[in-house]
Enzyme design. Sequence first.
Site, PDB file in Angstrom:
ATOM      1  N   THR A  93      -5.565  57.519  25.872  1.00 49.39           N
ATOM      2  CA  THR A  93      -4.496  56.516  25.888  1.00 49.39           C
ATOM      3  C   THR A  93      -3.203  57.242  25.564  1.00 49.39           C
ATOM      4  O   THR A  93      -3.040  57.748  24.441  1.00 49.39           O
ATOM      5  CB  THR A  93      -4.743  55.429  24.822  1.00 49.39           C
ATOM      6  OG1 THR A  93      -6.009  54.826  25.077  1.00 49.39           O
ATOM      7  CG2 THR A  93      -3.653  54.358  24.877  1.00 49.39           C
ATOM      8  N   LYS A 168      -3.393  49.211  30.227  1.00 48.25           N
ATOM      9  CA  LYS A 168      -4.001  49.353  28.893  1.00 48.25           C
ATOM     10  C   LYS A 168      -3.022  48.926  27.782  1.00 48.25           C
ATOM     11  O   LYS A 168      -3.375  48.155  26.891  1.00 48.25           O
ATOM     12  CB  LYS A 168      -4.425  50.814  28.717  1.00 48.25           C
ATOM     13  CG  LYS A 168      -4.651  51.278  27.307  1.00 48.25           C
ATOM     14  CD  LYS A 168      -6.058  51.089  26.829  1.00 48.25           C
ATOM     15  CE  LYS A 168      -6.154  51.402  25.343  1.00 48.25           C
ATOM     16  NZ  LYS A 168      -7.442  51.199  24.797  1.00 48.25           N
ATOM     17  N   LYS A 243      -0.994  52.595  17.196  1.00 47.65           N
ATOM     18  CA  LYS A 243      -0.660  53.618  18.211  1.00 47.65           C
ATOM     19  C   LYS A 243      -0.344  52.942  19.552  1.00 47.65           C
ATOM     20  O   LYS A 243       0.664  53.245  20.196  1.00 47.65           O
ATOM     21  CB  LYS A 243      -1.851  54.581  18.375  1.00 47.65           C
ATOM     22  CG  LYS A 243      -1.650  55.557  19.531  1.00 47.65           C
ATOM     23  CD  LYS A 243      -2.913  56.311  19.918  1.00 47.65           C
ATOM     24  CE  LYS A 243      -2.675  57.016  21.253  1.00 47.65           C
ATOM     25  NZ  LYS A 243      -3.794  57.806  21.725  1.00 47.65           N
TER      26      LYS A 243
END
Length: 295
Positions: A93, A168, A243
Amino acid sequence: MRIGIIGLGNMGGGMAANLAKAGHEVMAFDLSADALGRAVTAGCTAATSAAEAATGAEAVVTMLPAGTHVRDVYQNSVFGAATPGTLLLDCSTIDVDSARAVAAAAEAAGFVMCDAPVSGGIAAANGGTLTFMVGGSAEAFARAEPVLGAMGKAILHAGGVGAGQAAKICNNMLLGASMIATAEAFVLAQKLGLDAQTFFDISSKASGQNWSMTSYCPVPGPVPTAPSNRDYQGGFASALMLKDLKLAVAAAQSAGASVPMGANAEALYQLFAGMGGAGLDFSGIIKLLDGSWRS
Ligand code: NAD
């Protein structure tokens, strides 16, 4: 198929094991000797460097912490070692800008690249049940599907390069904000004298219904499998939610999108992490909201 995999941590370890289990010849590399040892036990061959893992591979998979590691590994190891035409799949990611920059450099060097971040945590990585959100050309996606299929249950094409990362972080920004809103509603319901199970029974059948409530309820009881029933241990750590929210807010700034709910969610998870909640499941943020959290 001969596959190189770089990054064998919490997620990459299980992914490497599943590639080997599916019958692929897997060359694995990690800076951590322990992680590498676990991959060898799971049927992979140890490479001595990221470049060696990429040498002679038909596909290279990376599962690294952040954009800076991905840029470094591709630019300094993979591009110089892999054969042009090799399929490159970054499942980390990372920020959309890094994903697009690395994919552009890959294409210029004659490689076929996709960003393919995942949904699903360590259990899904170990169980081979991840969901992959893939950004890349139709041709790249067609080549990626069977490789990712050994590690996941759903392989979804989001669009061109960077679209997987975009899907995402937009999804996780929605998840972070909806978890906080759900937790707030349960806290208020309790203060108003409404039993949590009763509120759940009503709201889960009314317009407030959402995944954070019905699949991952932040109060113990209504959803037995939710981390709230194990004092918020395991699950998806608040640090990882933070994050992803940081990535979403940074992407919004660079794209000129207004995301006040995402920005507030980032600020609250930052506060929670700073108070010692980083390792707790992200639904544990309810402890900050109801005042029961003591760092
Ligand atoms: P992790 O820190 O457990 O693993 C990362 C691994 O990369 C480590 O073993 C580290 O030694 C290795 N590494 C770092 N730099 C390297 C280099 N230059 N060469 C070789 N190896 C290197 O992290 P993780 O939990 O496995 O997460 C990996 C990615 O997956 C992250 O981008 C994360 O955001 C994403 N993700 C994690 C989860 C989760 O639940 N853990 C869920 C979805 C997505």
